[in-house]
Design a protein around this motif. Structure first.
Motif, mmCIF file in Angstrom:
data_model
loop_
_atom_site.group_PDB
_atom_site.id
_atom_site.type_symbol
_atom_site.label_atom_id
_atom_site.label_comp_id
_atom_site.label_asym_id
_atom_site.label_seq_id
_atom_site.Cartn_x
_atom_site.Cartn_y
_atom_site.Cartn_z
ATOM 1 N N GLY A 222 0.833 -1.209 0.000
ATOM 2 C CA GLY A 222 0.000 0.000 0.000
ATOM 3 C C GLY A 222 0.863 1.253 0.000
ATOM 4 O O GLY A 222 2.039 1.207 0.385
ATOM 5 N N ALA B 191 -1.201 5.747 5.892
ATOM 6 C CA ALA B 191 -0.577 4.884 6.901
ATOM 7 C C ALA B 191 0.765 4.355 6.402
ATOM 8 O O ALA B 191 1.725 4.232 7.172
ATOM 9 N N SER C 299 2.472 -1.613 -4.800
ATOM 10 C CA SER C 299 1.283 -0.855 -5.169
ATOM 11 C C SER C 299 0.585 -1.513 -6.349
ATOM 12 O O SER C 299 1.217 -2.188 -7.158
#
Ligand code: NAP
Length: 251
Positions: free
Chosen positions: A128, A132, A151
């Protein structure tokens, strides 16, 4: 009355309200309230702050952790370096609000990760690339751990796609951090699409998800002998840090 809250959209699965309500009851903080403020757009933020004069501060969640920076009067160095804010403190001078932004996710991640680190962990994979992920990367960088982001749409030299994840990459990166929402309630049968067969007893899998307590990502890692950590401890650590910021007159 001292009011605190959470902005984001939608807020149906938020943990913060439940956490702070329990805390206020446990610590007899009867003058404190914590409310969800679902905002369809950040353009609604200034009106919320103006119309809620007892609002002392608020947490920020998806999808505003990055976009909120443009709406703040001050951003502390850590949050500025990360590029994401999850805690805002409101100071009011003669009624005029002054919004200060902080990132307590990085504190929560750092403090919860520390007991599990060892000298073999020199490289990490971060699944990701959102708010965060940025907080996680900033902590790992400070710990001297190199990071590679995974990603669905890699766009930078430090990002690869899920199909690029192969044995040698996983061999070097003994820490894998899931910062995607994949596997979170209600989609608990889902897990990030990584080649789990390359996970070994030397790996540490950290999932920022806290609901369910054991995601499929962690369960599959455990099957190959990895140590696993979920996001629960990070969650309470970041919440307590936010509370400290809201109530520290020197911050
Ligand atoms: P975010 O800004 O929306 O970022 C999530 C990232 O995950 C996206 O940038 C995307 O990266 C990737 N992603 C999203 N949907 C995906 C999908 N269907 N398949 C694969 N990848 C997907 O959210 P965030 O604020 O970073 O939060 C991410 C997660 O961390 C959430 O589950 C949140 O609850 C959790 N969290 C936990 C704590 C804690 O204290 N435990 C604190 C903060 C966040 P690409 O587009 O690059 O693939």
């Amino acid at each position: 009355m001292k009011r605190y809250g959470l902005i984001g959209y939608p807020l149906s699965h938020s943990f913060s309200k439940h956490y702070f309500e329990e805390k206020f009851a446990r610590e007899n903080l009867s003058e404190c309230r914590y409310e969800n403020f679902p905002l369809q757009s950040l353009e609604e933020l200034s009106r919320l702050v103006k119309d809620t004069p007892d609002l002392q501060g608020f947490n920020v969640t998806i999808p505003y952790k990055e976009k909120v920076l443009a709406h703040l009067d001050y951003i502390d160095d850590n949050a500025s370096e990360i590029g994401a804010v999850n805690t805002v403190k409101i100071d009011r001078h003669r009624g005029k609000p002054f919004l200060k932004g902080y990132n307590t996710d990085s504190f929560g991640f750092y403090t919860s990760l520390l007991p599990f680190l060892n000298k073999n962990i020199t490289d990490a994979i971060i699944l990701g690339t959102g708010g965060a992920a940025k907080a996680v990367a900033s902590v790992l960088k400070k710990l001297g751990i190199s990071c590679l982001f995974v990603s669905r749409h890699p766009m930078r030299s430090d990002q690869i796609s899920y199909t690029d994840l192969c044995g040698p990459v996983l061999y070097h990166a003994q820490l894998i951090v899931n910062t995607t929402p994949v596997g979170m309630v209600p989609d608990t049968d889902a897990c990030p699409d990584i080649p789990y067969e390359f996970i070994t007893v030397k790996h540490l899998l950290y999932d920022l998800i806290y609901n369910p307590a054991e995601t499929k990502f962690l369960a599959r890692g455990k099957q190959w002998g990895a140590r696993v950590v979920n996001g629960l401890s990070m969650l309470s650590l970041q919440a307590e840090k936010a509370w400290e910021i809201w109530n520290d007159d020197c911050v």
